[in-house]
Enzyme design. Structure first.
Site, PDB file in Angstrom:
ATOM      1  N   ASP A  56       0.855  -1.188   0.000  1.00 16.10           N
ATOM      2  CA  ASP A  56       0.000   0.000   0.000  1.00 16.10           C
ATOM      3  C   ASP A  56       0.891   1.238   0.000  1.00 16.10           C
ATOM      4  O   ASP A  56       2.018   1.197   0.497  1.00 16.10           O
ATOM      5  CB  ASP A  56      -0.889   0.004   1.243  1.00 16.10           C
ATOM      6  CG  ASP A  56      -2.134   0.848   1.059  1.00 16.10           C
ATOM      7  OD1 ASP A  56      -3.222   0.265   0.887  1.00 16.10           O
ATOM      8  OD2 ASP A  56      -2.031   2.090   1.092  1.00 16.10           O
ATOM      9  N   TYR A  64     -11.618   5.126 -15.115  1.00 23.48           N
ATOM     10  CA  TYR A  64     -11.912   3.978 -14.252  1.00 23.48           C
ATOM     11  C   TYR A  64     -12.535   2.847 -15.070  1.00 23.48           C
ATOM     12  O   TYR A  64     -12.122   1.689 -14.972  1.00 23.48           O
ATOM     13  CB  TYR A  64     -12.851   4.418 -13.130  1.00 23.48           C
ATOM     14  CG  TYR A  64     -13.055   3.398 -12.048  1.00 23.48           C
ATOM     15  CD1 TYR A  64     -12.195   3.333 -10.962  1.00 23.48           C
ATOM     16  CD2 TYR A  64     -14.115   2.501 -12.089  1.00 23.48           C
ATOM     17  CE1 TYR A  64     -12.382   2.422  -9.942  1.00 23.48           C
ATOM     18  CE2 TYR A  64     -14.312   1.575 -11.086  1.00 23.48           C
ATOM     19  CZ  TYR A  64     -13.441   1.538 -10.017  1.00 23.48           C
ATOM     20  OH  TYR A  64     -13.635   0.612  -9.015  1.00 23.48           O
ATOM     21  N   ASP A 102       4.002   3.052  -4.169  1.00 21.48           N
ATOM     22  CA  ASP A 102       3.044   3.885  -4.879  1.00 21.48           C
ATOM     23  C   ASP A 102       2.911   3.331  -6.293  1.00 21.48           C
ATOM     24  O   ASP A 102       3.821   3.495  -7.120  1.00 21.48           O
ATOM     25  CB  ASP A 102       3.520   5.336  -4.897  1.00 21.48           C
ATOM     26  CG  ASP A 102       2.530   6.278  -5.572  1.00 21.48           C
ATOM     27  OD1 ASP A 102       1.522   5.799  -6.146  1.00 21.48           O
ATOM     28  OD2 ASP A 102       2.776   7.495  -5.539  1.00 21.48           O
ATOM     29  N   LYS A 107     -10.792  -0.790 -15.812  1.00 19.31           N
ATOM     30  CA  LYS A 107     -11.421  -2.044 -15.373  1.00 19.31           C
ATOM     31  C   LYS A 107     -11.760  -2.950 -16.561  1.00 19.31           C
ATOM     32  O   LYS A 107     -11.609  -4.167 -16.472  1.00 19.31           O
ATOM     33  CB  LYS A 107     -12.668  -1.756 -14.536  1.00 19.31           C
ATOM     34  CG  LYS A 107     -12.363  -1.108 -13.192  1.00 19.31           C
ATOM     35  CD  LYS A 107     -11.435  -1.943 -12.326  1.00 19.31           C
ATOM     36  CE  LYS A 107     -11.313  -1.371 -10.925  1.00 19.31           C
ATOM     37  NZ  LYS A 107     -10.411  -2.139 -10.069  1.00 19.31           N
TER      38      LYS A 107
END
Length: 193
Positions: free
Chosen positions: A43, A156, A64, A160
């Site tokens: 993370d 997004y 990152d 996806k």
């Protein structure tokens, strides 16, 4: 009455979960640890990742996924980091909502880097070890937006949809080597995202 005993065990397996410090990622990390896997919580929030890793008796990786030019993403560094990973959960994500005509180029690139290019680089680094061991699981956290579109979420939705296609290629190439690949498509989940 006692809880049923779990028949599935992941003892001896190593799992890496991106975006693992919170939300869906943290839930996945806890479940994998509960099944016996040694979990690496990856993370960008290093402190939160370390706290969860301590809770799970695992390890953490502060990274990152938007900074793909960082030393952590050099081919040798990635192969070393992911060489023993048996289960890779590509979960990290981010969202930006804006009409296409107003969507910034850098924001678009950042979303694609985190949610499409980083999973490619991580899978590419993990596959040789998975192939050598004859076992691997790639779990890509997609979204209802991997199956359907919504207005104002161009990056997004594109990321996806790309992840869905990439996951299928990994399944086709990895299958003969004992590696499976799939997407999980949750609907709306109340997380920080």
């Amino acid at each position: 009455m006692t809880a049923p005993e779990r028949s599935l065990t992941l003892r001896g397996r190593t799992a890496l979960v991106t975006g693992g410090a919170g939300g869906i990622g943290a839930a996945a990390a806890r479940e994998l640890a509960g099944l016996g896997a040694r979990v690496v919580v990856a993370d960008r929030d290093g402190e939160a990742a370390a706290r969860l890793a301590d809770e799970l008796d695992g390890s953490s990786w502060e990274v990152d996924l938007a900074d793909l030019d960082a030393p952590a993403f050099a081919d040798d560094a990635l192969r070393e980091r992911l060489g023993d990973v048996d289960i890779l959960v590509n979960n990290a994500g981010l969202q930006h909502v804006a009409p296409i005509a107003e969507f910034g180029r850098e924001e678009y690139r950042r979303i694609l880097a985190v949610m499409l290019e980083a999973p490619f680089l991580l899978v590419r680094a993990a596959l040789p070890g998975m192939y050598e061991r004859g076992f691997g699981r790639v779990i890509n956290v997609s979204s209802v937006h991997g199956l359907r579109a919504s207005p104002f979420k161009s990056a997004y939705v594109a990321a996806k949809h790309g992840l869905e296609g990439f996951s299928k290629v990994v399944a086709l190439e990895g299958g003969p080597h004992g590696v499976t690949s799939c997407c999980v498509n949750p609907g709306y989940v109340r997380t920080a995202l």
